[in-house]
Enzyme design. Structure first.
Site, PDB file in Angstrom:
ATOM      1  N   GLU A   1       0.857  -1.208  -0.032  1.00 16.12           N
ATOM      2  CA  GLU A   1      -0.032   0.008   0.031  1.00 16.12           C
ATOM      3  C   GLU A   1       0.917   1.321  -0.222  1.00 16.12           C
ATOM      4  OE1 GLU A   1      -2.842  -0.362   3.114  1.00 16.12           O
ATOM      5  OE2 GLU A   1      -4.216  -1.456   1.781  1.00 16.12           O
TER       6      GLU A   1
ATOM      7  N   GLU B   1      -5.347  -8.383  -1.407  1.00 14.77           N
ATOM      8  CA  GLU B   1      -6.084  -8.275  -0.163  1.00 14.77           C
ATOM      9  C   GLU B   1      -7.296  -7.777  -0.280  1.00 14.77           C
ATOM     10  OE1 GLU B   1      -4.596  -5.381   3.105  1.00 14.77           O
ATOM     11  OE2 GLU B   1      -2.745  -5.938   2.470  1.00 14.77           O
TER      12      GLU B   1
HETATM   13  C1  BG6 Z   1      -4.416  -2.945   4.696  1.00 13.48           C
HETATM   14  C2  BG6 Z   1      -3.046  -3.602   5.228  1.00 13.48           C
HETATM   15  O1  BG6 Z   1      -4.417  -1.486   4.828  1.00 13.48           O
HETATM   16  O2  BG6 Z   1      -5.637  -3.166   5.362  1.00 13.48           O
HETATM   17  C3  BG6 Z   1      -3.180  -4.678   6.283  1.00 13.48           C
HETATM   18  O3  BG6 Z   1      -2.232  -3.686   4.360  1.00 13.48           O
HETATM   19  C4  BG6 Z   1      -4.460  -4.416   7.312  1.00 13.48           C
HETATM   20  O4  BG6 Z   1      -2.096  -4.677   6.952  1.00 13.48           O
HETATM   21  C5  BG6 Z   1      -5.441  -4.431   6.224  1.00 13.48           C
HETATM   22  O5  BG6 Z   1      -4.579  -5.323   8.225  1.00 13.48           O
HETATM   23  C6  BG6 Z   1      -6.985  -4.341   6.966  1.00 13.48           C
HETATM   24  O6  BG6 Z   1      -6.813  -3.125   7.990  1.00 13.48           O
HETATM   25  P1  BG6 Z   1      -7.227  -3.354   9.381  1.00 13.48           P
HETATM   26  O7  BG6 Z   1      -6.939  -1.908   9.879  1.00 13.48           O
HETATM   27  O8  BG6 Z   1      -8.687  -3.657   9.533  1.00 13.48           O
HETATM   28  O9  BG6 Z   1      -6.278  -4.276   9.893  1.00 13.48           O
END
Ligand code: BG6
Length: 498
Positions: free
Chosen positions: A207, A396
């Site tokens: 990111e 993701e």
């Molecule tokens: C992304 C990141 O921003 O979102 C992860 O790459 C992160 O590391 C994921 O865990 C989900 O966000 P959160 O705040 O729910 O953990």
């Protein structure tokens, strides 16, 4: 939930890389074992959706200071420190450092073709500025990658996932300092050399667009904020481009990608001013980084952005050459939600993944306020493929939610299944429309410590981990309903979504 769309068109190509994703600092634990140095997450406490994560430190007189919010500057003369009496959730993570064999066996049972994980920089370079890596760290990941291969799972390795060694943050001032390019390149070179043949798919920075996208969450970012974000990003672009060139020279089979925090931006109204603001949001938040990493140069709009905020970047001729020669082989991104941009008054703001915007009345929102928008994923895929024509992976995607363990130990997470079903259908439609989508790794395939809030109760996994927000629990793993569902999805290559 209507079942009619369950048997879909299944446009997923043969060899599609189904799997899941995590990051070292959120799953490994073992924060001070085998020579690992600290990273910022190790001095960061847990928070909630309403209470920010805080950072601990000792002040200039050596006394514990008042905690400060993550992202704020330390007081003069203070040093980050792990202090007694605080709980730091990343110290334990979900103990994958010791339990990776068990976890990979579960991934194999689900049929994973690929597992996205990251290498903790301070495990390989304790301080970050050493000339030689820490052998114990190097050997740990060798065993991890061998174990994945034994299970026929392809590793997809993120070299940097939010975990710059703390020494580099404190003594060098972090990524604002050009010196970090050299340290990162040494670290990346060690990864490419040591794991040659074991790993072929790499992502340079997780990111990478967060620093610039995040600015809007400050409300009224100053010119200094823009200057800092743009300069540190420039250093990361150069570091990434150098790593790509080295990675290709070490092994031509290496496929190296960028990784962008993918938000689909929509205009809040049909006011032409909103349409223009939305275009500019795409440029700043999404294209600014993607263009440099995929095309090898800054987009035209970058000049407008710099001018608007009085940014004066330090860019050398060599940097420009590196950017041009170090373009990535694939585009990867995270996708959780869309956001609305408007020039009109906003009554209801929603915060999301390093972003904020007006609430969209056509969407439903999770308990953490993240919008559920599968169509936005299709939109993003089609928009990005059309722009770069590079292979794409969604690395993701997922739903952070409260899970309930029933008396018999089962976990009925139909909300998660519904979320994935709709997003997989959206990917399917994008492939049908010509997008060269080659892989999908869901976020937190096993429960992880949340990056944003530090909570474990914001669970993403197909696999439940018995640990709570104070670190109590056996760390035992168990299968949620979504585990069996995803197994079926993979076995049918995206055909059976029932
Ligand atoms: C992304 C990141 O921003 O979102 C992860 O790459 C992160 O590391 C994921 O865990 C989900 O966000 P959160 O705040 O729910 O953990």
């Amino acid at each position: 939930m209507e079942e009619s769309g369950c048997k879909n068109m299944a446009n997923f190509p043969n060899g599609f890389l189904w799997g899941g994703a995590t990051a070292a600092n959120q799953v490994e634990g073992a924060y001070n074992e085998d020579g690992r140095g600290l990273a910022k997450t190790d001095v960061t406490t847990g928070g909630t959706k309403d209470k920010p994560r805080m950072v601990t430190y000792i002040d200039k007189d050596g006394k514990p200071g008042e905690m400060i919010a993550y992202g704020s500057s330390l007081p003069e003369g203070a040093h980050y420190a792990v202090l007694d009496g605080y709980y730091y959730p990343n110290h334990k993570g979900v103990d994958q450092y010791h339990r990776y064999q068990e976890d990979f066996a579960l991934f194999k049972e689900m049929g994973f073709k690929q597992y996205r994980l990251s290498i903790s920089w301070s495990r390989l370079y304790t301080r970050g500025d050493e000339k030689e890596p820490n052998k114990a760290g190097v050997e740990h990941y060798r065993k991890v990658f061998e174990e994945l291969r034994k299970n026929d799972i392809e590793p997809l390795v993120t070299i940097w996932h939010f975990d710059t060694p703390l020494v580099l943050e404190e003594e060098y001032g972090g990524w604002s300092n050009r010196k970090l390019i050299e340290f990162y390149v040494r670290f990346a070179t060690t990864c490419f050399t040591e794991y040659k043949g074991l790993v072929h798919n790499w992502l340079t920075f997780n990111e990478i667009n967060n620093p610039i996208q995040f600015l809007d969450m400050k409300g009224h970012p100053s010119d200094e904020d823009y200057q800092e974000a743009c300069q540190l990003l420039h250093h990361q672009f150069v570091a990434s481009a150098k790593a790509v060139q080295i990675g290709h020279a070490i092994n031509q089979q290496n496929r190296i990608g960028c990784m962008i925090c993918g938000i689909t931006w929509y205009p809040g109204t049909c006011d032409p001013k909103d349409i223009l603001a939305n275009r500019h949001a795409w440029e700043k938040n999404i294209f600014y980084c993607g263009d440099v990493q995929c095309k090898g140069y800054y987009g035209t709009y970058a000049k407008r952005l710099w001018k608007e905020h009085n940014v004066e970047l330090e860019i050398t001729e060599e940097d420009l050459m590196d950017l041009a020669n170090g373009t990535v082989d694939m585009y990867t991104f995270s996708y959780y939600m869309s956001q609305l941009v408007t020039t009109h008054e906003i009554r209801d703001i929603v915060q999301g993944n390093f972003s904020s915007g007006a609430k969209n009345p056509y969407l439903s929102y999770s308990d953490w306020g993240w919008g559920f928008d599968a169509d936005g994923l299709q939109y993003y895929l089609e928009m990005i493929y059309d722009r770069y024509e590079l292979p794409i992976m969604v690395v993701e995607n997922g739903l952070g939610a409260y899970d309930t363990v029933e008396e018999d130990g089962s976990i009925h997470d139909d909300y998660r299944i519904e979320y994935y079903r709709e997003h997989i259908k959206a990917m399917d439609r994008a492939i049908e429309n010509g997008v060269d989508l080659i892989g999908y790794t869901t976020w937190g395939c096993i429960d992880v410590v949340s990056a944003g809030t530090g909570e474990i109760r914001k669970r993403y996994g197909f696999i439940y981990v018995d640990v709570d927000d104070e670190g109590n629990g056996s760390m035992d793993r168990s299968r949620k309903d979504s585990f069996y569902w995803y197994k079926k999805v993979i076995a049918s290559n995206g055909e059976d979504l029932s």
